[in-house]
Design an enzyme around this catalytic site. Structure first.
Site, PDB file in Angstrom:
ATOM      1  N   CYS A   1      -3.802   1.674   6.575  1.00  0.00           N
ATOM      2  CA  CYS A   1      -4.218   1.134   7.873  1.00  0.00           C
ATOM      3  C   CYS A   1      -4.648   2.234   8.832  1.00  0.00           C
ATOM      4  O   CYS A   1      -5.295   1.955   9.844  1.00  0.00           O
ATOM      5  CB  CYS A   1      -3.107   0.281   8.478  1.00  0.00           C
TER       6      CYS A   1
ATOM      7  N   GLU B   1       3.529  -3.756  12.349  1.00  0.00           N
ATOM      8  CA  GLU B   1       2.574  -2.673  12.107  1.00  0.00           C
ATOM      9  C   GLU B   1       1.464  -3.288  11.271  1.00  0.00           C
ATOM     10  O   GLU B   1       1.660  -3.616  10.103  1.00  0.00           O
ATOM     11  CB  GLU B   1       3.257  -1.508  11.396  1.00  0.00           C
TER      12      GLU B   1
ATOM     13  N   GLY C   1       1.675  -5.250   7.491  1.00  0.00           N
ATOM     14  CA  GLY C   1       0.694  -5.967   6.693  1.00  0.00           C
ATOM     15  C   GLY C   1      -0.510  -6.347   7.527  1.00  0.00           C
ATOM     16  O   GLY C   1      -0.832  -5.686   8.523  1.00  0.00           O
ATOM     17  N   SER C   2      -1.156  -7.425   7.163  1.00  0.00           N
ATOM     18  CA  SER C   2      -2.386  -7.834   7.830  1.00  0.00           C
ATOM     19  C   SER C   2      -2.112  -8.398   9.216  1.00  0.00           C
ATOM     20  O   SER C   2      -1.039  -8.947   9.493  1.00  0.00           O
ATOM     21  CB  SER C   2      -3.111  -8.884   6.998  1.00  0.00           C
ATOM     22  N   THR C   3      -3.104  -8.285  10.083  1.00  0.00           N
ATOM     23  CA  THR C   3      -2.977  -8.827  11.435  1.00  0.00           C
ATOM     24  C   THR C   3      -2.827 -10.345  11.388  1.00  0.00           C
ATOM     25  O   THR C   3      -2.045 -10.921  12.157  1.00  0.00           O
ATOM     26  CB  THR C   3      -4.205  -8.436  12.274  1.00  0.00           C
TER      27      THR C   3
ATOM     28  N   ASN D   1       0.814  -1.224   0.000  1.00  0.00           N
ATOM     29  CA  ASN D   1       0.000   0.000   0.000  1.00  0.00           C
ATOM     30  C   ASN D   1       0.848   1.275   0.000  1.00  0.00           C
ATOM     31  O   ASN D   1       0.473   2.266  -0.619  1.00  0.00           O
ATOM     32  CB  ASN D   1      -1.005   0.000   1.159  1.00  0.00           C
TER      33      ASN D   1
ATOM     34  N   THR E   1      -1.386 -12.276   9.074  1.00  0.00           N
ATOM     35  CA  THR E   1      -0.010 -12.636   8.718  1.00  0.00           C
ATOM     36  C   THR E   1       0.959 -12.221   9.821  1.00  0.00           C
ATOM     37  O   THR E   1       1.928 -12.929  10.103  1.00  0.00           O
ATOM     38  CB  THR E   1       0.379 -11.986   7.382  1.00  0.00           C
ATOM     39  N   GLY E   2       0.697 -11.082  10.451  1.00  0.00           N
ATOM     40  CA  GLY E   2       1.552 -10.637  11.542  1.00  0.00           C
ATOM     41  C   GLY E   2       1.597 -11.633  12.688  1.00  0.00           C
ATOM     42  O   GLY E   2       2.659 -11.882  13.286  1.00  0.00           O
TER      43      GLY E   2
END
Length: 456
Positions: free
Chosen positions: A266, A232, A210-212, A134, A214-215
């Site tokens: 985000c 983040e 990135g996404s929660t 993004n 994947t985090g």
């Protein structure tokens, strides 16, 4: 997967393939880590002034290529040309800011009995940075600039859809005089190159945006090695408008608070919480503002919003806006490209997915509230806690609400979330750790304590 593979880079505005790049395999990651470790030892041994000088040269070289980098960003990410220029300039500014910290990365002298106690900040070694699609350039630089400044090497894995600006930055780094292999870019799939980078024992820290979902997976993998990690992740940020606010100003600022970068942010203020007494007037003023947003060719200077990044992202965004939904809608081009119009959902259930889940597209929901306590309750009714805005003329209220909203970055009478001078990060499922600001370099160091006895 050890077999060679390639990544096609699409222009989101046209769906045309603009480049094909080779994808990194686990063997490529392993070789890159070995090269990075050797380069890091030389880099960390260099005089701080010399490291700072090289980073400043890197900033100057980036400044000379802002137009080129911006054009690449338009092609691979569909960002508007104005945004893309800002992003390239932000990389320059981050390098400059980080360079200023090299010679100020100080330890401490701690008073203790019987001797002298000092702390020394030492680089971690090789840092793995997994950047999102993004904001490909700035977010990659958020970690890369301070990590290099603190004496580390960096291996950057850009998102699969947006590797071009990262690859060009690596070339510019060499042109500026950074040692070979100190900053490497490895495009690749997340489940191949990203996974290998996270698992590699020679990587001291992972920085992921990135996404929660994947985090959480990355955090679990890092835990097995007690590997440091900064995350983040997602957001569902509130835009809280009280009745005493400057309503016209709040309305004027609302559209781009969630439409900037086509809502793929985000920090996007996708939950617009409006005090009930001004709710109808707010919507009355908001409608023409949304309808007038210019959506189109991102290379056109007049464009305010471009396409979404991919077909899958477009389908995801569509799933949150059912046919017949009560909404204020703007317009978007027809034909090729991943276009979705600016959309504000009204009359929605505060517990529905559009009001609670991260959409990552140009969609916001307006929710009324009754009083200060109700606004805080709604603002905190989400798993996320990254950012948010508070609109009021009452300074006391601004401070009370800021203290009560669970978010890492809040703005009063503004939607500004990110400044490289100040810390950035989230509460709850929005992440772990902080980036940017005066302490950015220390996040890439280990603290060593040394006691020297002075007793005879």
């Amino acid at each position: 997967m050890s077999e060679p593979y390639e990544l096609d880079v699409l222009n989101p505005a046209t769906e045309e393939v603009v480049a094909t790049v080779p994808g990194a395999t686990p063997a490529d990651v392993d070789a890159a880590v070995a090269r990075a470790a050797a380069a890091q030892r030389v880099w960390s041994a260099a005089a701080p002034a010399d490291r700072a000088r090289v980073l400043r040269r890197f900033a100057v070289v980036v400044d000379g290529h802002i137009g080129e980098l911006a054009a690449l960003e338009v092609r691979e990410a569909g960002h508007t040309i104005g945004n893309a220029r800002w992003e390239a300039g932000n990389v320059r500014d981050l390098l400059d800011y980080a360079a200023g910290g090299v010679e100020r990365l100080n330890g401490r002298q701690i008073p203790v009995p019987g001797g002298l106690d000092i702390t020394i900040l030492e680089p971690l070694g090789v840092i793995g940075v997994i950047a999102p699609w993004n904001f490909p350039m700035p977010i990659a630089a958020w970690a890369t600039a301070p990590a290099l400044a603190a004496g580390n090497a960096v291996i950057l894995k850009p998102a699969e859809t947006t590797p071009l600006t990262a690859l060009r930055l690596a070339e510019l780094a060499l042109e500026a005089g950074l040692p070979e292999h100190l900053f490497q870019v490895l495009p690749g799939r997340g489940d191949i190159a990203g996974d290998a980078l996270v698992r590699h024992p020679g990587v001291a820290k992972i920085v992921f945006t990135g996404s929660t979902r994947t985090g959480k997976q990355i955090m679990s993998l890092c835990a097995d090695q007690v590997k440091r990690v900064t995350l983040e992740l997602g957001g569902k940020s509130p835009n809280i408008v009280f009745a005493d606010a400057d309503l016209e100003k709040a309305v004027a600022a609302a559209p781009m608070s969630f439409l900037d970068n086509s809502g793929q942010d985000c920090c996007a203020r996708t939950r617009i919480l409006v005090q009930r007494s001004v709710h109808d007037r707010f919507l009355e003023l908001l409608a023409p503002a949304i309808e007038s947003v210019v959506v189109g060719d991102p290379a056109d200077e007049r464009t305010q919003m471009g396409p979404l990044i991919s077909k899958s992202q477009l389908e995801k965004v569509r799933s949150y806006v059912p046919d017949g939904a009560q909404a204020i809608r703007g317009s978007a081009p027809a034909g090729p490209g991943f276009w979705f119009p600016p959309t504000v959902l009204t009359g929605v259930d505060p517990a529905c997915p559009a009001a609670t889940e991260e959409i990552f597209g140009p969609v916001a929901a307006v929710l009324p509230f009754d009083d200060e306590a109700d606004a805080i309750r709604l603002a905190n009714a989400t798993d996320y806690g990254l950012s948010g805005s508070i609109w009021t003329r009452d300074v006391g209220r601004a401070l009370r609400v800021s203290g009560a909203v669970s978010a890492g970055n809040l703005s009063v009478n503004s939607h500004s979330s990110v400044r490289y001078w100040t810390p950035f990060g989230g509460y709850k499922s929005s992440g772990l750790g902080r980036e940017l600001g005066p302490d950015a370099l220390t996040a890439f160091t280990e603290t060593k304590n040394v006691f020297i006895s002075t007793e005879a």
